[in-house]
Enzyme design. Sequence first.
Site, mmCIF file in Angstrom:
data_model
loop_
_atom_site.group_PDB
_atom_site.id
_atom_site.type_symbol
_atom_site.label_atom_id
_atom_site.label_comp_id
_atom_site.label_asym_id
_atom_site.label_seq_id
_atom_site.Cartn_x
_atom_site.Cartn_y
_atom_site.Cartn_z
ATOM 1 C CB SER A 95 -0.933 0.000 1.216
ATOM 2 O OG SER A 95 -1.852 -1.066 1.145
ATOM 3 C CG PHE A 96 5.045 3.215 1.747
ATOM 4 C CD1 PHE A 96 4.818 4.111 2.785
ATOM 5 C CD2 PHE A 96 6.141 3.431 0.923
ATOM 6 C CE1 PHE A 96 5.663 5.191 2.999
ATOM 7 C CE2 PHE A 96 6.992 4.501 1.128
ATOM 8 C CZ PHE A 96 6.754 5.388 2.160
ATOM 9 C CB ALA A 155 -5.438 -5.002 2.784
ATOM 10 C CB VAL A 156 -2.609 -0.993 6.046
ATOM 11 C CG1 VAL A 156 -1.466 -0.869 7.046
ATOM 12 C CG2 VAL A 156 -2.193 -0.426 4.693
ATOM 13 C CB ILE A 157 -3.769 -6.064 8.888
ATOM 14 C CG1 ILE A 157 -4.720 -6.360 7.711
ATOM 15 C CG2 ILE A 157 -4.306 -6.693 10.177
ATOM 16 C CD1 ILE A 157 -4.821 -7.829 7.363
ATOM 17 C CG ASP A 214 2.497 -7.166 17.842
ATOM 18 O OD1 ASP A 214 1.283 -7.014 18.096
ATOM 19 O OD2 ASP A 214 3.046 -8.278 17.692
ATOM 20 C CB THR A 215 5.859 -1.961 15.264
ATOM 21 O OG1 THR A 215 5.548 -2.132 13.868
ATOM 22 C CG2 THR A 215 6.535 -3.218 15.785
ATOM 23 C CG HIS A 251 5.511 -0.711 9.371
ATOM 24 N ND1 HIS A 251 6.473 0.004 8.683
ATOM 25 C CD2 HIS A 251 4.884 -1.490 8.444
ATOM 26 C CE1 HIS A 251 6.431 -0.325 7.401
ATOM 27 N NE2 HIS A 251 5.472 -1.226 7.230
ATOM 28 N NE ARG A 267 -14.471 -2.536 7.743
ATOM 29 C CZ ARG A 267 -14.884 -3.223 8.828
ATOM 30 N NH1 ARG A 267 -14.612 -4.508 8.941
ATOM 31 N NH2 ARG A 267 -15.570 -2.608 9.777
#
Length: 228
Positions: free
Chosen positions: A129-130, A153-155, A158-159, A161, A200
Amino acid sequence: MAVSFAGAAQGLVYRQNLTLAFSNSNFNRTKLQFQGPNPAKSQSLSFSSQLKLANDASPRKHHRSSFAQTDAVRHIVGSLAKAGGLRFAVVVGRFNEIVTRPMLEGALSTFKSYSVQDEDIDVVWVPGSFDIPVVAERLGRSGKYHAVLCIGAVIRGDTSHYDAVVNSAASGVLSAGLKSGIPCVFSVLTTENLEQAFDRAGGKAGNKGSEGALTAMELASVFEYDLK
């Protein structure tokens, strides 16, 4: 102006006759009269005036704002029925392909439902996506397409980012549209987990790829037929 005072032996009796008269271009004549036996008590007031305004007895009667004087207001709305014959590019992020591929399939199916031919659609795959915005801008500047649909899609992990990618993708797609002058539609999922993404991408929350295709066709129609 005339004022008279009189006093009596039994005590001071106050009497006042006051007449004011003035006239100008707006007033023919106005008189104020005050009379009372005692200044400590409230005095009666009689007022009569006649107002005549030059050239118009009621100048505000027919006054209207210039904004209200148009005969009709034109509303411009894109037409999906005019999508046939228009050309579209679709930029798809390969990262999380398990989510982005069904979104792409939903978009292609929707394009076809509104008479957009397969040969009028180009699909460009990018790593993630970036990377979508820079390609979207290049496609928009090429002059070959009426709109660019951006699917990704960006999920959340834990960081931090996640936040960097989401913000860059959203602002980048907006910038691509502004710089190229072509609608660039943001259909990048930003979810907390994989389950929300599946919902979605054709699940119980619909298909955001399909919704993005509808938006792309509507905007393309407006740009091509109404805003030239």
